[in-house]
Design a protein around this motif. Structure first.
Motif, PDB file in Angstrom:
ATOM      1  N   MET A 105     -22.674  -4.522  61.816  1.00 57.83           N
ATOM      2  CA  MET A 105     -23.112  -5.893  62.047  1.00 57.83           C
ATOM      3  C   MET A 105     -23.160  -6.663  60.731  1.00 57.83           C
ATOM      4  O   MET A 105     -22.757  -7.822  60.672  1.00 57.83           O
ATOM      5  CB  MET A 105     -24.487  -5.911  62.725  1.00 57.83           C
ATOM      6  N   GLU A 106     -23.619  -6.020  59.672  1.00 58.45           N
ATOM      7  CA  GLU A 106     -23.669  -6.661  58.355  1.00 58.45           C
ATOM      8  C   GLU A 106     -22.269  -6.989  57.858  1.00 58.45           C
ATOM      9  O   GLU A 106     -22.042  -8.047  57.282  1.00 58.45           O
ATOM     10  CB  GLU A 106     -24.367  -5.749  57.343  1.00 58.45           C
ATOM     11  N   GLU A 107     -21.326  -6.079  58.077  1.00 57.18           N
ATOM     12  CA  GLU A 107     -19.942  -6.316  57.649  1.00 57.18           C
ATOM     13  C   GLU A 107     -19.344  -7.501  58.389  1.00 57.18           C
ATOM     14  O   GLU A 107     -18.660  -8.321  57.795  1.00 57.18           O
ATOM     15  CB  GLU A 107     -19.105  -5.062  57.872  1.00 57.18           C
ATOM     16  N   LYS A 108     -19.599  -7.594  59.687  1.00 56.23           N
ATOM     17  CA  LYS A 108     -19.081  -8.721  60.465  1.00 56.23           C
ATOM     18  C   LYS A 108     -19.656 -10.029  59.959  1.00 56.23           C
ATOM     19  O   LYS A 108     -18.957 -11.031  59.870  1.00 56.23           O
ATOM     20  CB  LYS A 108     -19.419  -8.545  61.950  1.00 56.23           C
ATOM     21  N   GLU A 109     -20.940 -10.040  59.634  1.00 62.55           N
ATOM     22  CA  GLU A 109     -21.582 -11.260  59.152  1.00 62.55           C
ATOM     23  C   GLU A 109     -21.028 -11.673  57.799  1.00 62.55           C
ATOM     24  O   GLU A 109     -20.873 -12.852  57.519  1.00 62.55           O
ATOM     25  CB  GLU A 109     -23.093 -11.057  59.053  1.00 62.55           C
ATOM     26  N   SER A 110     -20.712 -10.706  56.949  1.00 56.42           N
ATOM     27  CA  SER A 110     -20.225 -11.044  55.614  1.00 56.42           C
ATOM     28  C   SER A 110     -18.752 -11.463  55.634  1.00 56.42           C
ATOM     29  O   SER A 110     -18.272 -12.083  54.695  1.00 56.42           O
ATOM     30  CB  SER A 110     -20.430  -9.875  54.654  1.00 56.42           C
ATOM     31  N   TYR A 111     -18.020 -11.150  56.699  1.00 56.64           N
ATOM     32  CA  TYR A 111     -16.612 -11.526  56.812  1.00 56.64           C
ATOM     33  C   TYR A 111     -16.400 -12.438  58.008  1.00 56.64           C
ATOM     34  O   TYR A 111     -15.627 -12.160  58.901  1.00 56.64           O
ATOM     35  CB  TYR A 111     -15.727 -10.294  56.976  1.00 56.64           C
ATOM     36  N   SER A 112     -17.100 -13.558  58.025  1.00 52.89           N
ATOM     37  CA  SER A 112     -16.914 -14.496  59.122  1.00 52.89           C
ATOM     38  C   SER A 112     -15.541 -15.154  59.005  1.00 52.89           C
ATOM     39  O   SER A 112     -14.891 -15.096  57.971  1.00 52.89           O
ATOM     40  CB  SER A 112     -18.021 -15.559  59.115  1.00 52.89           C
ATOM     41  N   ASP A 165     -14.830 -17.534  56.016  1.00 54.25           N
ATOM     42  CA  ASP A 165     -14.821 -17.005  54.651  1.00 54.25           C
ATOM     43  C   ASP A 165     -13.427 -16.586  54.241  1.00 54.25           C
ATOM     44  O   ASP A 165     -12.656 -16.045  55.020  1.00 54.25           O
ATOM     45  CB  ASP A 165     -15.735 -15.782  54.528  1.00 54.25           C
TER      46      ASP A 165
END
Length: 71
Positions: free
Chosen positions: A51-58, A61
């Protein structure tokens, strides 16, 4: 089960519990983290990381890698 293996499992469980608590996760389906198996803790930790990876690669971006063209 040997003492060393038992200690290693407990150390990993504590590590994962602390990581999940730092992310704001205290329970899974109304079950406290300390009641979960090592496998359950690993699965929850992996889910949080994804979930963190998905949020950081919206979609908006740009990737971290920048290609420079030199003439």
């Amino acid at each position: 089960m040997g003492i060393l293996l038992r200690k290693a499992i407990e150390k990993k469980r504590n590590f994962l519990i602390n990581k999940l608590i730092n992310e704001g996760v205290y329970k899974k389906n109304d079950v406290h983290l300390f009641e979960l198996t090592l496998t359950d803790l690993e699965e929850e930790y992996i889910k949080i990381r994804k979930m963190e990876e998905k949020e950081s690669y919206s979609d908006d971006d740009s990737p971290c890698l920048t290609i420079h063209h030199f003439s």
